[in-house]
Design an enzyme around this catalytic site. Sequence first.
Site, PDB file in Angstrom:
ATOM      1  CG  HIS A  20      19.950 -36.084  -7.061  1.00  0.00           C
ATOM      2  ND1 HIS A  20      20.289 -37.347  -6.642  1.00  0.00           N
ATOM      3  CD2 HIS A  20      21.111 -35.454  -7.354  1.00  0.00           C
ATOM      4  CE1 HIS A  20      21.611 -37.475  -6.656  1.00  0.00           C
ATOM      5  NE2 HIS A  20      22.130 -36.340  -7.097  1.00  0.00           N
ATOM      6  CD  GLU A  41      17.040 -12.680  -9.080  1.00  0.00           C
ATOM      7  OE1 GLU A  41      16.542 -13.238  -8.086  1.00  0.00           O
ATOM      8  OE2 GLU A  41      16.599 -11.611  -9.543  1.00  0.00           O
ATOM      9  CD  GLU A  55       9.913 -11.203  -9.136  1.00  0.00           C
ATOM     10  OE1 GLU A  55       9.544 -10.554  -8.159  1.00  0.00           O
ATOM     11  OE2 GLU A  55      10.987 -10.985  -9.717  1.00  0.00           O
ATOM     12  CD1 TRP A  70      -0.322  -5.841  -3.425  1.00  0.00           C
ATOM     13  CD2 TRP A  70      -0.301  -6.714  -1.364  1.00  0.00           C
ATOM     14  NE1 TRP A  70       0.170  -7.130  -3.510  1.00  0.00           N
ATOM     15  CE2 TRP A  70       0.191  -7.680  -2.262  1.00  0.00           C
ATOM     16  CE3 TRP A  70      -0.378  -7.041  -0.017  1.00  0.00           C
ATOM     17  CZ2 TRP A  70       0.612  -8.943  -1.860  1.00  0.00           C
ATOM     18  CZ3 TRP A  70       0.036  -8.311   0.394  1.00  0.00           C
ATOM     19  CH2 TRP A  70       0.531  -9.237  -0.534  1.00  0.00           C
ATOM     20  CG  ASN A 108       0.532   1.982   3.769  1.00  0.00           C
ATOM     21  OD1 ASN A 108      -0.562   2.092   3.228  1.00  0.00           O
ATOM     22  ND2 ASN A 108       1.643   2.495   3.266  1.00  0.00           N
ATOM     23  N   GLY A 109      -0.279  -1.427   6.586  1.00  0.00           N
ATOM     24  CA  GLY A 109       0.046  -2.337   7.692  1.00  0.00           C
ATOM     25  C   GLY A 109      -1.162  -3.180   8.045  1.00  0.00           C
ATOM     26  CE  LYS A 132      13.778 -10.716 -11.077  1.00  0.00           C
ATOM     27  NZ  LYS A 132      14.315 -10.068  -9.900  1.00  0.00           N
ATOM     28  NE  ARG A 191       4.430   1.732  -1.225  1.00  0.00           N
ATOM     29  CZ  ARG A 191       5.217   1.947  -0.170  1.00  0.00           C
ATOM     30  NH1 ARG A 191       6.285   2.680  -0.303  1.00  0.00           N
ATOM     31  NH2 ARG A 191       4.934   1.441   1.004  1.00  0.00           N
ATOM     32  CB  CYS A 196      -0.877   0.032   1.237  1.00  0.00           C
ATOM     33  SG  CYS A 196      -1.819  -1.459   1.502  1.00  0.00           S
ATOM     34  CE  LYS A 204      11.355  -2.453  -6.450  1.00  0.00           C
ATOM     35  NZ  LYS A 204      12.122  -3.430  -7.236  1.00  0.00           N
TER      36      LYS A 204
HETATM   37  C1  AGP Z   1      12.407  -9.302  -6.711  1.00  0.00           C
HETATM   38  O1  AGP Z   1      12.274  -9.307  -8.076  1.00  0.00           O
HETATM   39  C2  AGP Z   1      11.230  -9.383  -5.930  1.00  0.00           C
HETATM   40  N1  AGP Z   1      10.115  -8.730  -6.419  1.00  0.00           N
HETATM   41  C3  AGP Z   1      11.299  -9.737  -4.477  1.00  0.00           C
HETATM   42  O2  AGP Z   1      11.704 -11.074  -4.412  1.00  0.00           O
HETATM   43  C4  AGP Z   1      12.218  -8.890  -3.580  1.00  0.00           C
HETATM   44  O3  AGP Z   1      13.549  -9.121  -3.896  1.00  0.00           O
HETATM   45  C5  AGP Z   1      11.936  -9.226  -2.108  1.00  0.00           C
HETATM   46  O4  AGP Z   1      10.611  -8.907  -1.806  1.00  0.00           O
HETATM   47  C6  AGP Z   1      12.871  -8.525  -1.154  1.00  0.00           C
HETATM   48  O5  AGP Z   1      12.758  -7.149  -1.236  1.00  0.00           O
HETATM   49  P1  AGP Z   1      13.840  -6.186  -0.616  1.00  0.00           P
HETATM   50  O6  AGP Z   1      15.114  -6.437  -1.344  1.00  0.00           O
HETATM   51  O7  AGP Z   1      13.307  -4.807  -0.825  1.00  0.00           O
HETATM   52  O8  AGP Z   1      13.965  -6.549   0.826  1.00  0.00           O
END
Ligand code: AGP
Length: 608
Positions: free
Chosen positions: A504, A481, A488, A74, A98-99, A485, A27, A2, A603
């Site tokens: 395995h 990673e 996501e 969110w 937020n929260g 990517k 975000r 949020c 984000k």
């Molecule tokens: C990365 O592409 C992500 N969207 C997510 O995994 C991110 O790296 C994770 O939420 C951690 O965020 P931060 O680095 O702001 O702590």
Amino acid sequence: MCGIIGALCRYEVRDDLLAALQRMEYRGYDSAGICTLHEGAFHQLKAAGKLHHLKEKNARQPIPGCVGIGHTRWATHGEPTMVNAHPHLSEQVAIVHNGIIENHLALRQHLHQRGRNFSSQTDTEVLPHLLEEKMAECGDVLPAWRDMLAELHGAYAIAAMIRALPGSLWFARKGSPLLLGRSEQGMYVASDALALAGLADEVMYIEEGEWGRVTLDAVDVYALDGQPVQHDWEPLPLSVEDSGKGGFRHYMLKEIHEQPGVLRNILRAYVHETTIRFEQAMFLHSRPLPERIVMVACGTSYHAALTARYWLERYLQIPVEVDIASEYRYRDPVIGDNTLLITLSQSGETADTLEVLRMFKRQTPQNRALALCNVASSSLARESDGLIELFAGPEIGVASTKAYMAQLAVLALLTMCMAGRAGALKSSEMAGHLRYLEKTVTDMEAMLADSSGVLQASSLFAGVKGALYLGRGPCYPMALEGALKLKEISYLHAEGYAAGEMKHGPIALIDSTLPVVVIAPKQYHLDKVISNLHEVQARGARVILIVDLPEADWFAHASALIRIPEGDYFSTPLLVCIPLQLLAYEVACMYGTDVDQPRNLAKSVTVE
Ligand code: AGP
């Protein structure tokens, strides 16, 4: 997650509220709303879905007023509907939050018994009603605001308007970031500095547990116990340009292309001839070296830590533990003396990572905690004993790219610095590695100028069900990673695996339709990777090779070749970042997904 904006100005604020919400879109959110206070009445617009729905409503029926609050939501409690969107109102109060208010059910029940009705399923809706009750009890807003906060369990950043006080905005922060902004034209409350780009000239960071109010001429901030506190105003560290796409189709693509500049900034900031120095973490240079390192992070930041473990263990010969923050905080870890905690976070507001830092400091105050973070003003950066800033600039695409590469770069420098102190790296060797990092800047530029290999590889993902990424050594976490990517932003299922682990289990996935990305630079156990490649190839998969050799007979096994320049032990993973990120990007574009704001993702994950 949020986003919050509040504005109290000398002019009508609706357009600024919408513009600020737009700057916080990155975000992640699923509904949005704004509310102004004008001539004793609240005027409100809300919409489910993307911000353009809200803007269309505002265009049809602009809301008046020089004071207002806005929110991108969110969903946590209740579906992403218009009714659940913020602001939430009672007769006298309008609030954005937020929260998570953890005791919202008990509060709701109590308020219900007092005759109050609720229209949404959110935890937030109890807040305006609770404040109104407290105002009736206290007869004044200041003690009522404090009493309301005292009853809340959980995390919050709040901005509010009170109908009887149109010249003020109220705020509070606990467990969720919040800052104030000011310009000649007005005062602002926001959850994110980026929201204030183009609006405020100066900002004031509100600390944990603090609350207060702003008027056009004054700011009153109080600690949790009601004592007044003073903070300085600081220049806003951003401009409007920082929030633009700079001519690129997506923020993510812009950020991928910014990486040579980010690496250049990092080298300039931390390398002085052949000396590496971290001015904001001087204990790294003065205290004895730790006997153990614990690295904790989430998502992409966690993957950067996994790669660095190979580097640190090789050079320091001490145990390096790496864990996901949401696991570490609940697993009764044994933290000894002389342990260095390294937290990694782009945003510096990730709830689980922050909680690990706080837990570590509570349990072992004698140890030091170092943050590797892109936002110097974030909670993580400010609560740690030392900071290595990533200097990546604002990262707006939800998928982390340049911050990840920056984490790898500063981790390489940190390893070299500590290895130098431990006598494990001679200065001539250090100079050689630093030369490679400098060469990486121009190598990245060349790779970004010609992405034909990636384009060819991306066509192999048409119509597939998923993909496999394989690597060894420091490139095994890069396979994780690469897969993250891809999932996501393209929504394709993807798995990252240690190449040696493939037989395995995941080998069962392989058939002629499966793209398998094999990260095969010569630095890390290439002969072993080639054996794994043969195993994949024998089962007919579509192999995409990421290689730094000019030519080799085993290239014949590949359906696509992505060439990267030759790197060394530290620089190779930095080079591998570019094709992995571009490949995910091109595949996502081919599938037509929302690259910058993929579904369901936020984000900055500020709730656990
Ligand atoms: C990365 O592409 C992500 N969207 C997510 O995994 C991110 O790296 C994770 O939420 C951690 O965020 P931060 O680095 O702001 O702590």
